[in-house]
Design a protein around this motif. Structure first.
Motif, short mmCIF file in Angstrom:
data_model
loop_
_atom_site.label_atom_id
_atom_site.label_comp_id
_atom_site.label_asym_id
_atom_site.label_seq_id
_atom_site.Cartn_x
_atom_site.Cartn_y
_atom_site.Cartn_z
N GLY A 91 60.80 9.93 36.06
CA GLY A 91 59.36 9.88 35.88
C GLY A 91 58.61 9.24 37.03
O GLY A 91 57.37 9.25 37.04
N ASP A 92 59.33 8.65 38.01
CA ASP A 92 58.66 8.09 39.18
C ASP A 92 58.09 9.22 40.04
O ASP A 92 58.58 10.36 40.02
N GLU A 93 57.08 8.89 40.84
CA GLU A 93 56.42 9.89 41.67
C GLU A 93 57.17 10.10 42.98
O GLU A 93 57.69 9.16 43.58
N LEU A 94 57.19 11.34 43.43
CA LEU A 94 57.72 11.73 44.74
C LEU A 94 56.60 12.35 45.56
O LEU A 94 55.70 12.99 45.01
N PHE A 95 56.68 12.19 46.89
CA PHE A 95 55.73 12.90 47.75
C PHE A 95 56.03 14.39 47.72
O PHE A 95 55.13 15.23 47.72
N PHE A 96 57.32 14.74 47.69
CA PHE A 96 57.71 16.15 47.61
C PHE A 96 59.06 16.25 46.92
O PHE A 96 59.88 15.35 47.01
N PRO A 97 59.30 17.34 46.20
CA PRO A 97 60.63 17.61 45.66
C PRO A 97 61.45 18.36 46.71
O PRO A 97 60.89 18.93 47.65
N CYS A 98 62.74 18.36 46.57
CA CYS A 98 63.56 19.19 47.44
C CYS A 98 63.58 20.61 46.89
O CYS A 98 63.89 20.82 45.71
N GLY A 99 63.26 21.59 47.75
CA GLY A 99 63.20 22.98 47.29
C GLY A 99 64.52 23.53 46.82
O GLY A 99 64.54 24.59 46.18
N GLY A 100 65.63 22.83 47.07
CA GLY A 100 66.93 23.31 46.61
C GLY A 100 67.29 22.88 45.22
O GLY A 100 68.34 23.28 44.70
N ASN A 101 66.42 22.08 44.55
CA ASN A 101 66.70 21.64 43.18
C ASN A 101 65.40 21.12 42.58
O ASN A 101 65.14 19.92 42.58
N SER A 160 50.21 19.81 46.98
CA SER A 160 50.10 19.49 45.55
C SER A 160 49.29 18.21 45.36
O SER A 160 48.38 18.14 44.51
N TRP A 161 49.60 17.19 46.15
CA TRP A 161 48.91 15.91 46.00
C TRP A 161 47.45 16.01 46.41
O TRP A 161 46.57 15.46 45.72
N LEU A 162 47.16 16.68 47.51
CA LEU A 162 45.75 16.75 47.93
C LEU A 162 44.91 17.58 46.95
O LEU A 162 43.70 17.39 46.85
N ALA A 163 45.57 18.49 46.22
CA ALA A 163 44.87 19.29 45.22
C ALA A 163 44.70 18.57 43.89
O ALA A 163 44.20 19.15 42.93
N GLY A 164 45.14 17.31 43.82
CA GLY A 164 44.98 16.54 42.60
C GLY A 164 46.16 16.61 41.64
O GLY A 164 46.09 16.09 40.53
N GLN A 165 47.25 17.26 42.07
CA GLN A 165 48.45 17.36 41.25
C GLN A 165 49.42 16.23 41.59
O GLN A 165 49.20 15.46 42.52
N ARG A 166 50.53 16.17 40.86
CA ARG A 166 51.55 15.15 41.11
C ARG A 166 52.93 15.78 41.06
O ARG A 166 53.13 16.86 40.51
N VAL A 167 53.92 15.04 41.63
CA VAL A 167 55.32 15.45 41.63
C VAL A 167 56.14 14.28 41.09
O VAL A 167 55.93 13.13 41.52
N LEU A 168 57.06 14.56 40.18
CA LEU A 168 57.89 13.51 39.58
C LEU A 168 59.37 13.74 39.90
O LEU A 168 59.76 14.80 40.39
N TYR A 169 60.17 12.73 39.55
CA TYR A 169 61.62 12.75 39.82
C TYR A 169 62.38 12.71 38.51
O TYR A 169 61.99 12.00 37.57
N GLU A 170 63.48 13.47 38.44
CA GLU A 170 64.35 13.47 37.26
C GLU A 170 65.81 13.36 37.70
O GLU A 170 66.44 14.35 38.07
#
Length: 374
Positions: free
Chosen positions: A136-146, A177-187
């Motif tokens: 549930g922590d925030e990431l700047f970007f996810p890895c596109g491979g997973n 995603s972030w500049l558009a007001g969205q967020r990225v999380l970690y699992e």
């Protein structure tokens, strides 16, 4: 592989084949008859493969998985639950990636440099030896491979930029995603084992280098907000020119001529008879010769940027119309990194001129070894 499905029971697996010639399509069809096969006939790159899979998807959520990654038990359920339970402003969730032994970090989050390069934080360090985000922590970007994304939201932001072919497309999309007001999380429960570079090594080191360099430049040229782009352009292009200069003057025959002061020739011009005959037969002797692949890599990357300048400007306009969050707010969460990475970078980043040009944004200075094992 491109996986889609709103729940585990209803998941569909689509294998996008980028023009393989080793019998992969037949082998997959025999072993996994329920998988959807999407043969493209030629290599459209990672971004082209994803785009092809998305064009045929009607699912609520989509998962991207590298062909050299092996999901661990509970992977799919963890990703689906994470995105389904997340608030509506979460567009993507990134999973955890480890090496094939399961002992070393591959991806548990990443950092971006001021000029658009990025690194996997803790890459090849032992699991448990580095600070790792929690679920549930925030990431700047996810890895596109997973990763998993809400399909419609992913498409509404433009998806992965197909001009990237491969590398840094996930960093670009994370920033967008972030500049558009969205967020990225970690699992972290969504874990895969990864044979790092098993596929990308086939491109060749210098071909990959061209993609890295041109994609890093695309990323910053598209995504920095207007005032900041003008502020950081000096540091970005000074760094690029410094690296090009270092390669050109240290790795090529006759490079000393490139460093000569004006009017400082130490040998008289050769205008004798035999010199004139030689020039007539063979042409003038080169002042310097470009033979080094790293130097050519830098030129080729910048050539792509110059040749596609209008296209990049159009894409930038489209990205900036999405903006709902300032870059300062983003980089207060995820500071930019100043990391000597290439030969000559130590002198570049310790110079008084670079300090004057340093981006006016939250940033940290790191050595490459602080981030990853090379």
């Amino acid at each position: 592989m491109f996986a889609q499905g709103g729940d585990v029971d209803g998941a569909t697996v689509t294998v996008v084949d980028n023009g393989s010639t080793d019998g992969s399509i037949g082998a997959i069809a025999r072993r996994f008859p329920k998988a959807r096969l999407l043969p493209l006939g030629k290599n459209h790159g990672f971004t082209g493969g994803i785009a092809a899979g998305l064009a045929r998807s009607t699912s609520r959520n989509v998962i991207f998985l590298n062909n050299d990654a092996v999901p661990q038990p509970g992977w799919l359920a963890a990703l689906v639950q994470a995105i389904e339970d997340a608030p509506s402003d979460v567009i993507s969730v990134g999973g955890k990636i480890v090496d094939m032994s399961g002992q070393l970090i591959d991806f548990v989050g990443g950092v971006m440099t001021f000029d658009g390069h990025a690194f996997q934080n803790g890459f090849r360090y032992p699991l448990g030896s580095r600070g790792e985000p929690q679920g549930g922590d925030e990431l700047f970007f996810p890895c596109g491979g997973n990763m998993i994304s809400r399909r419609q939201a992913f498409l509404s932001l433009g998806g992965f930029d197909d001009d990237y072919f491969a590398y840094l497309e996930d960093v670009d999309f994370g920033w967008r995603s972030w500049l558009a007001g969205q967020r990225v999380l970690y699992e972290p429960r969504a874990t895969v084992r990864h044979a790092s570079s098993a596929t990308s090594n086939r491109l060749g080191e210098f071909e990959r280098g061209v993609l890295f360099e041109r994609n890093a430049l695309q990323t910053v040229l598209k995504n920095y907000e207007d005032d900041l782009l003008r502020d950081v352009a000096g540091s970005i292009f000074y760094a690029y020119l410094h690296r090009l200069h270092h390669y050109a003057t240290s790795r090529n025959p006759g490079a000393s001529e490139l460093k000569r002061e004006p009017l400082s020739a130490t040998t008289p011009p050769r205008n004798g008879f035999w010199s004139r005959v030689r020039r007539g037969l063979m042409g003038p002797k080169p002042i310097a010769t470009l033979e080094d692949p790293l130097t050519a890599m830098q030129f080729r990357a910048f050539e792509w940027i110059v040749s596609h300048a209008d296209r990049i400007a159009e894409k930038r306009n489209a990205v900036q119309r999405l903006r709902r969050r300032s870059d300062r707010e983003i980089f207060e969460r995820f500071p930019l990194h100043i990391v000597p990475t290439y030969p000559g970078d130590e002198s570049l980043m310790s110079s008084a001129l670079f300090r004057l040009l340093r981006p006016p944004l939250p940033s940290v200075d790191k050595n490459l070894g602080d981030i990853m094992r090379t």
